[in-house]
Scaffold this motif. Structure first.
Motif, PDB file in Angstrom:
ATOM      1  N   ALA A   1      52.951  48.744  26.481  1.00  0.00           N
ATOM      2  CA  ALA A   1      52.138  47.714  25.846  1.00  0.00           C
ATOM      3  C   ALA A   1      52.874  47.184  24.622  1.00  0.00           C
ATOM      4  O   ALA A   1      53.741  47.874  24.071  1.00  0.00           O
TER       5      ALA A   1
ATOM      6  N   LYS B   1      54.164  49.309  21.507  1.00  0.00           N
ATOM      7  CA  LYS B   1      54.024  50.727  21.832  1.00  0.00           C
ATOM      8  C   LYS B   1      55.219  51.212  22.631  1.00  0.00           C
ATOM      9  O   LYS B   1      55.961  50.430  23.213  1.00  0.00           O
TER      10      LYS B   1
ATOM     11  N   SER C   1      45.157  59.243  31.227  1.00  0.00           N
ATOM     12  CA  SER C   1      44.543  57.933  30.969  1.00  0.00           C
ATOM     13  C   SER C   1      44.223  57.165  32.250  1.00  0.00           C
ATOM     14  O   SER C   1      43.380  56.263  32.231  1.00  0.00           O
TER      15      SER C   1
ATOM     16  N   LYS D   1      40.851  48.650  32.775  1.00  0.00           N
ATOM     17  CA  LYS D   1      40.312  48.467  31.427  1.00  0.00           C
ATOM     18  C   LYS D   1      41.276  47.602  30.614  1.00  0.00           C
ATOM     19  O   LYS D   1      42.475  47.563  30.913  1.00  0.00           O
ATOM     20  N   PRO D   2      40.794  46.955  29.590  1.00  0.00           N
ATOM     21  CA  PRO D   2      41.699  46.149  28.743  1.00  0.00           C
ATOM     22  C   PRO D   2      42.875  46.967  28.211  1.00  0.00           C
ATOM     23  O   PRO D   2      43.985  46.426  28.071  1.00  0.00           O
ATOM     24  N   GLU D   3      42.659  48.241  27.965  1.00  0.00           N
ATOM     25  CA  GLU D   3      43.746  49.079  27.457  1.00  0.00           C
ATOM     26  C   GLU D   3      44.804  49.389  28.503  1.00  0.00           C
ATOM     27  O   GLU D   3      45.831  49.989  28.193  1.00  0.00           O
ATOM     28  N   ASP D   4      44.584  49.000  29.727  1.00  0.00           N
ATOM     29  CA  ASP D   4      45.607  49.130  30.767  1.00  0.00           C
ATOM     30  C   ASP D   4      46.603  47.965  30.721  1.00  0.00           C
ATOM     31  O   ASP D   4      47.602  47.974  31.447  1.00  0.00           O
ATOM     32  N   THR D   5      46.339  46.988  29.883  1.00  0.00           N
ATOM     33  CA  THR D   5      47.240  45.843  29.754  1.00  0.00           C
ATOM     34  C   THR D   5      48.611  46.296  29.271  1.00  0.00           C
ATOM     35  O   THR D   5      48.726  46.954  28.234  1.00  0.00           O
TER      36      THR D   5
ATOM     37  N   THR E   1      47.588  42.202  33.009  1.00  0.00           N
ATOM     38  CA  THR E   1      46.709  41.816  31.903  1.00  0.00           C
ATOM     39  C   THR E   1      45.274  41.979  32.350  1.00  0.00           C
ATOM     40  O   THR E   1      44.869  41.404  33.363  1.00  0.00           O
TER      41      THR E   1
ATOM     42  N   SER F   1      38.668  41.391  29.041  1.00  0.00           N
ATOM     43  CA  SER F   1      37.359  42.045  28.838  1.00  0.00           C
ATOM     44  C   SER F   1      36.212  41.095  29.127  1.00  0.00           C
ATOM     45  O   SER F   1      36.393  39.916  29.321  1.00  0.00           O
TER      46      SER F   1
END
Length: 122
Positions: free
Chosen positions: A39, A42, A62, A86-90, A119, A122
């Motif tokens: 990401a 990160k 995760s 989930k958005p955090e999988d972007t 992407t 949400s």
């Protein structure tokens, strides 16, 4: 070994995607295959891997229960089916090949694909 990842795109939260990684070159069936993601801002992190021979799989906490990795040695392709995104999988998702091992360690992989962007809105 050359790797070409595909299948990324824009998906709504809760949706699904299947990533593919096509390999060229010899001895694909002797490589453990892994998926990683990175990401923005990160470090690259492990997502999933599949053993070169036994089919044993490994998942990051995760994505455990929301992803399935598989391989088709006849087609020199590995897949990552992702569910309940989930958005955090972007992230940009990379496939990688490691000779004769199943590992989550980035530095154990010998070859990397170019990445495909996922992407999740949400």
């Amino acid at each position: 070994v050359q790797l070409q990842a595909s299948g990324g795109g824009l998906v709504q939260a809760g949706g699904s995607l299947r990533l593919s990684c096509a390999a060229s070159g010899r001895s694909f069936s002797s490589y453990g295959m892994g998926w990683f993601r990175q990401a923005p801002g990160k470090e690259r992190e492990f997502v999933s891997a599949i053993h070169w021979n036994s089919g044993t799989t490994s998942y990051a906490d995760s994505v455990k229960g929301r992803s399935t990795i598989s391989r088709d040695n006849a087609k020199n392709t590995v897949y990552l089916q992702m569910y309940s995104l989930k958005p955090e999988d972007t992230a940009v998702y990379y496939c990688a090949a490691a000779w004769l091992v199943l590992t989550s360690k980035v530095d154990k992989y010998d070859y990397w694909g170019q990445g495909t962007l996922v992407t999740v809105s949400s």
